[in-house]
Design an enzyme around this catalytic site. Structure first.
Site, PDB file in Angstrom:
ATOM      1  N   GLU A 127      -4.051   7.148  -3.591  1.00  0.00           N
ATOM      2  CA  GLU A 127      -3.694   5.813  -3.124  1.00  0.00           C
ATOM      3  C   GLU A 127      -3.339   4.901  -4.292  1.00  0.00           C
ATOM      4  O   GLU A 127      -3.976   4.969  -5.342  1.00  0.00           O
ATOM      5  CB  GLU A 127      -4.868   5.153  -2.384  1.00  0.00           C
ATOM      6  CG  GLU A 127      -5.091   5.615  -0.978  1.00  0.00           C
ATOM      7  CD  GLU A 127      -6.194   4.814  -0.304  1.00  0.00           C
ATOM      8  OE1 GLU A 127      -6.412   5.030   0.901  1.00  0.00           O
ATOM      9  OE2 GLU A 127      -6.841   3.983  -0.969  1.00  0.00           O
ATOM     10  N   TYR A 146       0.854  -1.193   0.000  1.00  0.00           N
ATOM     11  CA  TYR A 146       0.000   0.000   0.000  1.00  0.00           C
ATOM     12  C   TYR A 146       0.885   1.236   0.000  1.00  0.00           C
ATOM     13  O   TYR A 146       1.868   1.323   0.744  1.00  0.00           O
ATOM     14  CB  TYR A 146      -0.901   0.028   1.238  1.00  0.00           C
ATOM     15  CG  TYR A 146      -1.644   1.343   1.395  1.00  0.00           C
ATOM     16  CD1 TYR A 146      -2.890   1.522   0.816  1.00  0.00           C
ATOM     17  CD2 TYR A 146      -1.065   2.411   2.089  1.00  0.00           C
ATOM     18  CE1 TYR A 146      -3.557   2.726   0.940  1.00  0.00           C
ATOM     19  CE2 TYR A 146      -1.730   3.622   2.214  1.00  0.00           C
ATOM     20  CZ  TYR A 146      -2.978   3.772   1.629  1.00  0.00           C
ATOM     21  OH  TYR A 146      -3.635   4.977   1.736  1.00  0.00           O
TER      22      TYR A 146
END
Length: 380
Positions: free
Chosen positions: A189, A101
């Site tokens: 993201e 991530y």
């Protein structure tokens, strides 16, 4: 403002961040053609402005034409958190060994951007934050320095041991920060950022949201906006001088002043109720504003009672009462209402409401409790 995955990845690609080969499709036939063009295996992903697509069945790996057709038929038209899937993204299948991530958002405590990374990619970051917060590493970015090479290397070394991956990550992280700043994003993201089988970093998914207050200088971003039905209502309310946000409860709120609106919702929650909206009509006694506000509240079919909580400051309560009566005479309300009026000239205002046979209470707590009781009676 939110945008779809395919739009976010188009922006990432413009900054030379590696993304998967993919094709946007609106029909089963287009999915079939796209899958043949990209080759198997490939992934069919619902494009909706919400998370949880995988859990809802909106992301499917397909290995042949029959599976592609079946997946397209299942995903197109399905509901994911009240969103209807009208388009899907067909992405080339990728063999990878690890998921990471990487994201940027605003930390209001430090008044800076914060770069967040985790080796637990591929799942909702909120779940990681809840179950294993230590797995998320955070790096505050000095707004004057930006993400200098030494900062990017510090982040990269926290994730990787392989010099080749560290080198790739340093470049990618600097580009991601530039995307964040250039687009006035509030969130960027990549989840997951994968390490492919041949040792390269690749963005399999992308998510971006933007600061609404900066959209005036981001016409290309604004052009991507696809407002939901609730967002359309919020935009329409703003055009009419109202501040409106839909919530999940059954008690519709009409209040003058944002602070009083927040206190009203807190009071409803205190006594066990659920507000259906935040609605600030401002300091006006204009009957048309009340009409617009009431129509907005009643457009939500989950509303079972309307609680009107007005505090007269500069605006006099008798003027507000006259405005309410004029407005309510023009609107056919099929559900109960509760009115609390306080402040300047409240005695005169309450007398006007009483003479009009409108239901009034003296305190905000009394209004909240009565509204909750009426909503429960209505549901019975």
């Amino acid at each position: 403002m939110k945008i779809h995955e395919y739009q976010a990845k188009e922006i990432l690609a413009r900054y030379e961040i590696p993304v998967t080969n993919e094709i946007l499709c609106y029909s089963v036939g287009e999915v079939q053609d796209a899958a043949e063009k990209l080759g198997y295996p490939c992934v069919v992903k619902a494009q909706v402005l919400t998370g949880g697509r995988g859990k809802a069945g909106g992301v499917k790996l397909v290995r042949n034409a029959e599976q592609a057709t079946e997946a397209a038929g299942q995903i197109l038209g399905m509901q994911i958190k009240e969103y209807t899937v009208e388009k899907v993204l067909v992405a080339q299948g990728v063999s990878f060994v690890s998921e990471i991530y990487a994201g940027l958002t605003i930390d209001r405590n430090t008044k800076s951007a914060v770069f967040m990374v985790s080796r637990e990619g591929g799942v909702e970051i909120e779940e990681v934050a809840k179950d294993n917060p230590e797995a998320i590493l955070k790096f505050t970015i000095d707004p004057d320095l930006g993400i200098a090479p030494f900062v990017a290397r510090k982040i990269a070394f926290a994730l990787f041991d392989d010099p080749k991956l560290i080198s790739q990550a340093v470049t990618l992280f600097q580009k991601l920060y530039k995307v964040f700043v250039d687009t006035d994003a509030s969130l960027v993201e990549i989840n997951p950022l994968v390490i492919t089988s041949d040792g390269n970093l690749l963005a399999l998914d992308g998510k971006m949201t933007f600061d609404d207050n900066a959209l005036f200088r981001q016409p290309q971003i604004l052009a991507l906006n696809e407002p939901s039905e609730d967002e359309k209502k919020e935009i329409d309310a703003k055009d009419k001088g109202l501040s409106y946000i839909r919530l999940e409860g059954s008690i519709g709120c009409m209040v003058n002043g944002a602070g009083l609106a927040m206190a009203t919702m807190d009071m409803i929650k205190l006594y066990g109720g659920e507000p259906a909206n935040f609605l600030d009509i401002g300091g006006s006694s204009n009957p048309q504003k009340v009409i617009d506000a009431m129509n907005l509240i009643l457009s939500d079919k989950s509303v079972k009672v309307v609680m009107i909580n007005i505090f007269g400051g500069i605006t006099r309560c008798d003027d507000v009462a006259k405005g309410l009566i004029a407005a309510l005479e023009q609107i056919k309300i099929q559900i109960p209402i509760v009115i609390r009026l306080s402040g300047t000239n409240s005695k005169e205002g309450l007398e006007i409401l009483k003479n009009a046979n409108l239901p009034i209470v003296e305190t905000m707590s009394e209004a909240a409790q009565k509204a909750i009781a009426l909503s429960q009676d209505f549901l019975r």
